[in-house]
Design an enzyme around this catalytic site. Structure first.
Site, short mmCIF file in Angstrom:
data_model
loop_
_atom_site.label_atom_id
_atom_site.label_comp_id
_atom_site.label_asym_id
_atom_site.label_seq_id
_atom_site.Cartn_x
_atom_site.Cartn_y
_atom_site.Cartn_z
N LYS A 68 0.97 -1.17 -0.03
CA LYS A 68 -0.07 0.01 -0.01
C LYS A 68 1.00 1.39 -0.12
CE LYS A 68 -4.04 1.91 2.62
NZ LYS A 68 -4.70 1.85 3.63
N SER A 143 -10.02 1.68 2.71
CA SER A 143 -8.92 2.43 1.86
C SER A 143 -8.04 1.59 0.80
CB SER A 143 -8.40 3.26 2.69
OG SER A 143 -7.43 2.74 3.65
N SER A 167 -10.40 -0.99 6.58
CA SER A 167 -9.83 -0.55 5.39
C SER A 167 -8.97 -1.86 4.72
CB SER A 167 -8.76 0.31 5.42
OG SER A 167 -9.52 1.59 5.54
#
Ligand SMILES: [Mg+2]
Ligand SMILES: [Zn+2]
Lengths: 486, 103, 478
Positions: A68, A143, A167
């Site tokens: 990420k 997310s 997330s």
């Protein structure tokens, strides 16, 4: 899809060790797919394998990992999906990433995400939305949408993300893969660009539970650079359980009641998939019980005070002085600050900074932030009481399947409610996994299994047994990614 | 419902420049979210201790012990590294508009 | 002109920041430095880079506990770090990690002033104004150096127990020597390792209400502290006398003009939005930590001064002058412990000789580094006490000791500075006879009982014997 990328990560490790597969070739195969990715899952892809490949004897044997964007990686863009950090290359690497590299993982790319991890659809990225490989007109969740889409779409064997209030679990659910949010403190947060410090946790995305355990085992540990990190009391073993005999699963009536009127209601297809998974669990020997989490319905409210409050301070450092975007401001310092932040942050981030600043402001602290901290105490107590009766608490991971791009962007509250079932565990700091339980209208549904703090080993075993019984197959979607549109 | 003046005040505290339309939209959106959130204020929480973090404190049972570091130097960054991303490097320092006389 | 401050009692509380003398910063492993090139002692944490986290420096906590114990504070078993939010270029995270409602130390007392609290926090970076930059035309620039950023600080807040500028000065100097003796700080106001802000209000004499206070900043020397506080007391008194009202505000003291300028008024008061720092756990002070901090605390100046006064009989001022400079007190006590010729020196006599020594070696010099050993000074004190050398001669001997070292007895011998007694060789008696013969008028007055007239005679004798005689002895002989 090349044969190489069909291998699960655990299989790839075994093949590399056996000398059947070249780690370098495996890296190239994924790199090609990541480079051709049409889901906008990546914000940066390596231009080749590392000059020196990790030894085959390392735990991860050179198998590549997608990371990420918000994990700092030395010399490599780490932008947290934000314009304010566009092009930012940090001078150091996050502990979790460095640990994976030490264990033999190779860095394939950085994945797209909601800006500063604020969002549930990945539509809040400054670098464009990510698409769901199951249906490209739909969101992958957020997310950590880029990591989830990359794994589901087959452009990465596995990935890491972060979960603050769902997330990891929610995008795993919407993309039909496995995602684990560990106990708060299991993994170091050092080098993770912070959203909400008391909630942020790193965790793995994988095609199956075994891969998730294999990757997670290399992510945990106490780090002197993060005082809140504890690691796990016992090392993570690969899961072997094939049944759920003697295991009590608790279904929290408070969360799963028909509270449909404000959007917290669970879609019928999701509920059906969840019920079917419960039946399979029963078939494996589990008992299903109703349990009570009386304060859990208030978790979302507490979360939307605590997380923005912490974020309002965590994001105050983006001020145009030391790094990142600076706008004008040659007239006054104040103007430089306000314009830099006004232009550098997207709408959702600004909304949460405003909310958090308000919740902490003089005269409002007790009513908002202070109250939220007390609700948090009650939620943690609810879980403790429940775990005296049951081994795990199970829910659908998200109340819906993947929704269409743009469907909720006009209504922040509706978007927030998608994390209704994920947020209670975040506030209590306990681990929870999402595994695919099946499809609803051709879209994956996630099954969430949460346990007490530091119960990851048991969670992975139970999820492993259930996963075998469910028999979910995402290979067609992995094969399709980057090849044709939906 | 949040007053416009409150939104302006909070935006100033947060150093966020918001244009007219943003201000208006923000007032509506924050009001809607706060409307939902306001329900927790009806809970009876007397005598409940706040939980700011679930991390185990060093004197808690679940603790792993010391969480302080020894007073030993750890290699940091060079001046060049420190300034590598600076918008306005000035002779090894970070340039900023002057904040006015004194804060 | 009547004193405008009459009829009012100033009420003063101090907020003092002390930089701790650890090796590394409060929350990161960068070394403390002073005067090095900018931004050369920095890391992700103290630059506030994305993703970096603070970790508490154990020694800083040890020092802070020492301070708390030395001030008689209660040390909290669990204290909490908070974030204090404000935007300013010297604050890289835009919040300072500090303590708020649960500080490490509460209560205590020093020199009759009650301590409200002592907490731990981090220092800000250094912001310097550089004027118009060559690069950006027509705009006023400043530059930030983060070397100092993150230096461990303790903030000591007193109760409003101080009632004059000179009391404030005295308290701060006692605090400084105490910190120095604890070995926790350089407490140097020039270098900023000791900084004091004052909260000042006035009230009618006899009232126990507190008036509206103003906060005075930037008094970065002892002199400025006194001047600033005096100026503010005068300003407030005049204001109230003329029917005005004191407004709560922060004032900046300009040492150049001696004037106070308002920084921000109440309307603009900061909203710091304190909340518990989620990156740090509660700070737990264990029994072990308290025990080791306690063991590291030496006898502190106030206690030492009291001991010098009560046990050794020194005058309170002399006791304080010695005790408040650790090196003097240590030197003094080494002298008291001397053996051989220095053994048994009278404590008061020896204490009287320390200022003479300081005068000769300079007040910035540690006497232990001079050529005069504590044993030698003790020996000199013994000789003076035994009247083996006169005070004037002993001063000469001391001057010689300072330049060449050695033993006072040997120097007295070499220079022939030994005291002349009446029974000794007749030298002194002869000098007395000569003096009487030289000033018969005076001699007659003395003989008639006018002892005031003896002065010139004694002077004459002393000149004759070059100060080697004891004044009392001379008087007796005359
Ligand atoms: Mg302070
Ligand atoms: Zn540092």
């Amino acid at each position: 899809m090349s044969e190489l990328t069909e291998l699960s990560a655990a299989e790839a490790v075994a093949e590399i060790r056996a000398g059947e597969v070249s780690a370098r070739e495996l890296f190239e195969a994924y790199r090609e797919r990541a480079t051709d990715d049409e889901l906008n899952a990546y914000t940066w892809v390596a231009d080749g394998p590392p000059t020196e490949m990790p030894a085959a004897s390392t735990p991860l044997a050179g198998v590549p990992v997608a990371v990420k964007d918000l994990f700092c990686t030395e010399g490599i863009p780490s932008q947290a999906g934000s314009r304010i950090l566009e092009g930012y290359r940090p001078p150091y690497t996050a502990t979790v990433v460095a640990g994976l590299q030490d264990a033999g993982a190779t860095l394939l790319g950085k994945t797209n995400q909601d800006e500063f991890a604020m969002g549930s659809s990945n539509e809040n990225s400054a670098f464009g939305p990510v698409r769901n490989p199951w249906d490209r007109e739909r969101v992958p969740g957020g997310s950590s949408g880029g990591s989830a889409a990359a794994v589901a779409g087959g452009s990465a064997p596995w990935a890491i993300g972060t979960d603050t209030g769902g997330s990891i679990r929610q995008p795993a659910s919407l993309c039909g893969i496995v995602g684990l949010k560990p106990t708060y403190g299991a993994c170091s947060r050092y080098g993770m660009i912070a959203f909400a410090s008391s909630l942020d946790q790193a965790g793995p995305f994988a095609r199956d539970v075994t891969d998730a355990a294999l990757l997670f085992a290399q992510m945990t540990g106490r780090d002197w650079r993060d005082s809140t990190s504890t690691g796990l009391p016992e090392p993570i073993e690969l899961p072997t359980a094939e049944d759920l005999r003697g295991i009590r699963l608790g279904v929290p009536a408070d969360l799963l009641g028909d509270a449909g009127e404000d959007g917290t209601g669970i879609e019928p297809g999701v509920r059906a998939s969840f019920e079917a998974a419960l039946q399979l669990a029963e078939g494996l020997g589990a008992t299903i019980e109703t349990c009570s989490l009386p304060h859990a319905p208030h978790a979302l409210s507490a979360y939307y005070l605590i997380a923005p409050a912490e974020a309002s301070a965590n994001l105050a450092r983006y001020d145009g002085v030391r790094y990142g975007l600076r706008v004008a401001g040659d007239r006054s310092l104040e103007e430089m600050y306000s314009r830099t932040r006004g232009e550098g942050f997207g709408a959702e981030v600004k909304r949460r900074i405003m909310l958090g600043t308000y919740a902490l402001a003089s005269g409002y602290y007790d009513a908002y932030y202070g109250t939220a901290l007390k609700v948090r105490t009650k939620i943690a107590e609810d879980f403790r009481a429940a775990f005296a009766e049951v081994d795990f608490i199970v829910t659908p991971t998200a109340p819906t399947t993947a929704f269409e791009l743009g469907a909720k962007t006009a209504d922040p509250l509706a978007m927030y409610l998608n994390d209704y079932l994920a947020v209670p565990m975040s506030l209590a700091g306990i681990p929870a996994i999402s595994i695919p339980s099946g499809l609803s209208n051709g879209l994956p549904v996630g099954f969430q299994l949460a346990g007490p703090a530091f119960s990851e080993g048991r969670i992975l075993n139970a999820a492993h047994a259930l996963e075998r019984a469910i028999g979910f197959d995402g290979s067609a979607v992995r094969a399709g990614s980057g090849v044709h549109g939906a | 419902m949040l007053e416009r003046a409150q939104v302006v005040h909070v935006a100033r505290l947060a150093r966020l420049e918001l244009d007219e339309s943003e201000l208006e939209r923000m007032a509506g959106e924050l009001s809607s979210v706060l409307g939902h959130i306001d329900r927790i204020r009806e809970l009876d929480l007397t005598g409940v201790e706040p939980t700011a973090s679930t991390a185990a404190a060093p004197d808690a049972e679940a603790s792993t012990g010391a969480v302080m570091r020894a007073d030993e130097p750890v290699p940091g960054l060079t001046q060049e590294q420190a300034l590598a991303e600076a918008p306005e490097p000035v002779d090894g320092s970070f340039g900023v508009p002057s904040p006015g006389p004194v804060e | 002109m009547p004193d405008p401050t009459s009829g009012f009692e100033p009420v003063i509380g101090l907020e003092i920041h002390v930089q701790l003398k650890t090796r590394t910063k409060m929350f990161c492993g960068c070394e403390l430095s002073f005067g090095d090139p900018p931004n050369t002692h920095v890391c992700p944490t103290c630059l506030g880079l994305p993703g970096a986290l603070p970790v508490v420096n154990a020694r800083a906590i040890d020092y802070a506990i020492r301070i708390g114990l030395a001030l008689g504070s209660k040390i909290a078993h669990r204290s909490i770090f908070h974030r204090k939010n404000y935007f300013y270029p010297d604050s890289p995270k835009a919040y300072q990690i500090s303590q708020y409602d649960v500080p490490l130390c509460s209560g205590g007392e020093l020199g009759g002033v009650r301590i409200h609290r002592v907490h731990v926090e981090e220092d800000a970076a250094k912001l310097s104004h550089i004027g118009e930059s060559g690069r950006i035309h027509g705009s006023d620039r400043s530059v930030v150096d983060f070397n100092r950023c993150g230096t461990p600080l303790v903030e000591i807040v007193t109760e409003p127990d101080i009632h004059s500028a000179s009391e404030a000065h005295d308290f701060l100097s006692l605090l400084r020597v105490t910190m120095r003796q604890l070995g926790v700080s350089d407490v140097n106001m020039d270098e900023g390792s000791l900084r004091a802000d004052a909260n000042v209000s006035i009230r009618p004499v006899g009232s126990d209400q507190l008036g509206t206070k103003t906060e005075l900043k930037n008094m970065n020397s002892f002199r400025f502290l006194e001047r600033g506080v005096d100026a503010e007391i005068a300003r407030q008194s005049e204001l109230v006398q003329s029917g005005g009202e004191v407004v709560q505000e922060t004032l900046h003291f300009d040492p150049g003009s001696g004037r106070l300028t308002s920084l921000r008024s109440k309307e603009e008061a900061h909203d710091y939005r304190y909340f518990p720092e989620p990156d740090l756990l509660p700070l737990v002070a264990t029994e072990d930590m308290l025990a080791s901090a306690l063991a590291a605390i030496p006898e502190l100046p106030a206690a030492r001064a009291e001991r010098f006064e009560l046990d050794l009989g020194l005058h309170p001022d002399r006791a304080r002058d010695l005790a408040f400079r650790k090196e003097l007190a240590d030197y003094y006590e080494a002298g008291l412990a001397a053996g051989d010729g220095g053994a048994g020196a009278d404590p008061i006599e020896l204490a009287n000789w320390i200022p003479h020594l300081v005068e000769r070696i300079g007040s910035d010099t540690d006497p232990a580094t001079s050529k005069v050993s504590p044993e030698a000074l003790a020996e000199l004190a013994v000789m003076v006490g035994a009247k083996a050398v006169s005070r004037d001669a002993a001063r000469e001997v001391l001057t010689l000791l300072v330049s060449e070292g050695g033993s006072p007895a040997a120097l007295v011998e070499r220079e022939g500075l030994g005291a002349l007694g009446a029974d000794e060789g007749g030298g002194l008696a002869a000098a007395v006879d000569a003096a009487i013969a030289g000033d018969p008028d005076a001699a007659a007055k003395v003989a008639a009982g006018n002892m005031k007239a003896i002065g010139p005679l004694v002077g004459a004798v002393m000149r004759e014997v070059k100060g080697r005689a004891d004044g009392g002895e001379v008087t007796r002989l005359i």
